[in-house]
Enzyme design. Structure first.
Site, PDB file in Angstrom:
ATOM      1  N   ILE A  90       0.884  -1.168   0.000  1.00 37.15           N
ATOM      2  CA  ILE A  90       0.000   0.000   0.000  1.00 37.15           C
ATOM      3  C   ILE A  90       0.919   1.215   0.000  1.00 37.15           C
ATOM      4  O   ILE A  90       1.840   1.308   0.818  1.00 37.15           O
ATOM      5  CB  ILE A  90      -0.956   0.007   1.210  1.00 37.15           C
ATOM      6  CG1 ILE A  90      -1.816   1.286   1.227  1.00 37.15           C
ATOM      7  CG2 ILE A  90      -0.230  -0.167   2.523  1.00 37.15           C
ATOM      8  CD1 ILE A  90      -2.892   1.280   2.309  1.00 37.15           C
ATOM      9  N   SER A  91       0.726   2.113  -0.931  1.00 36.56           N
ATOM     10  CA  SER A  91       1.654   3.221  -1.124  1.00 36.56           C
ATOM     11  C   SER A  91       1.692   4.167   0.069  1.00 36.56           C
ATOM     12  O   SER A  91       0.742   4.296   0.844  1.00 36.56           O
ATOM     13  CB  SER A  91       1.286   4.016  -2.381  1.00 36.56           C
ATOM     14  OG  SER A  91       1.468   3.243  -3.542  1.00 36.56           O
ATOM     15  N   GLN A  92       2.807   4.834   0.179  1.00 39.48           N
ATOM     16  CA  GLN A  92       2.990   5.901   1.160  1.00 39.48           C
ATOM     17  C   GLN A  92       1.861   6.929   1.007  1.00 39.48           C
ATOM     18  O   GLN A  92       1.522   7.319  -0.112  1.00 39.48           O
ATOM     19  CB  GLN A  92       4.348   6.549   0.895  1.00 39.48           C
ATOM     20  CG  GLN A  92       4.731   7.697   1.779  1.00 39.48           C
ATOM     21  CD  GLN A  92       6.085   8.251   1.363  1.00 39.48           C
ATOM     22  OE1 GLN A  92       6.590   7.935   0.285  1.00 39.48           O
ATOM     23  NE2 GLN A  92       6.670   9.071   2.206  1.00 39.48           N
TER      24      GLN A  92
END
Length: 243
Positions: A90-92
């Site tokens: 899950i992206s920053q």
């Protein structure tokens, strides 16, 4: 500003007891302040001095802890990527906010997301547009995200399992397309499925990528702008493709 600060992929995510109760509005507001700080720090590279209130308000609304594995919930509101399993992340939060800003969506828009992953990016977009169409090639991730959408009442998110390299032509063309995994080139099908005037936000490259914005002009030609170096997981495709 080093490249690692913009990484959208991490191999290690360490929980902190200070974040043992991540579901509060205070935690989300703290995350938004971290996003604002980072936006200012990388403004020289991105050309964006501040994110719109519309995007920041949406980042403060979406419960990120609902889109991470149970063992990662204590770190849900840290400004860092988190592992999802299946080789995906899950992206920053900063990267999610930046890509949402670059997409420049409006309430009446219909957007396509390539790489549902956890479902978090789709959830952020769901409060900003009319409809989100999202496609994920990893079946278990798609199922988990779809369950989260239903549980949280995101009725304008339409999810499917499939090869995102080919887009989702049945519902196109789209006002915007966002890609949350990195191909080594821009898939032609995504350009075809983008409306004139629409934007495609995509990381392109191999180990390190460039986050790019492609705008489709009225005559069908495209304009490409490189924004900032990033690091995403590779775009997974079906085997034996000949593109």
């Amino acid at each position: 500003m080093t490249r690692t600060l913009l990484a959208a992929m991490a191999l290690v995510a360490v929980a902190s007891s200070a974040w043992a109760e991540p579901a509060t509005l205070t935690d989300r507001r703290r995350m938004v302040e971290d996003i604002k700080t980072m936006t200012s720090e990388v403004a020289g590279e991105t050309g964006i001095a501040s994110l719109s209130a519309r995007v920041l308000d949406r980042m403060a609304e979406v419960p990120r802890h609902e889109f991470v594995p149970s063992e990662q919930k204590a770190a849900a509101y840290r400004n860092r990527p988190l592992a999802l399993g299946h080789g995906q992340t899950i992206s920053q939060p900063f990267v999610v906010a930046l890509m949402t800003e670059l997409l420049d969506v409006k309430k009446e828009h219909r957007v396509l997301e390539i790489g549902t992953g956890s479902g978090y990016q789709a959830a952020v977009l769901a409060g900003l547009v009319r409809d989100v169409y999202t496609i994920e090639i990893v079946g278990p991730l798609a199922e988990t995200a779809a369950a989260a959408f239903e549980r949280l009442g995101y009725t304008n998110i339409h999810a499917t399992v499939g090869d995102g390299y080919r887009g989702w032509p049945e519902h196109g063309p789209y006002d915007g397309i966002v890609v949350t995994a990195a191909p080594d080139h821009i898939p032609p099908a995504l350009i075809e499925q983008l409306k004139p005037g629409g934007r495609l936000v995509i990381p392109v490259g191999e180990i390190w990528q460039d986050l790019m914005v492609l705008t489709k002009n009225a005559d069908g030609t495209t304009t490409r702008t490189t924004v900032v170096p990033v690091r995403f997981v590779p775009l997974t495709r079906k085997k034996n493709e000949d593109d």
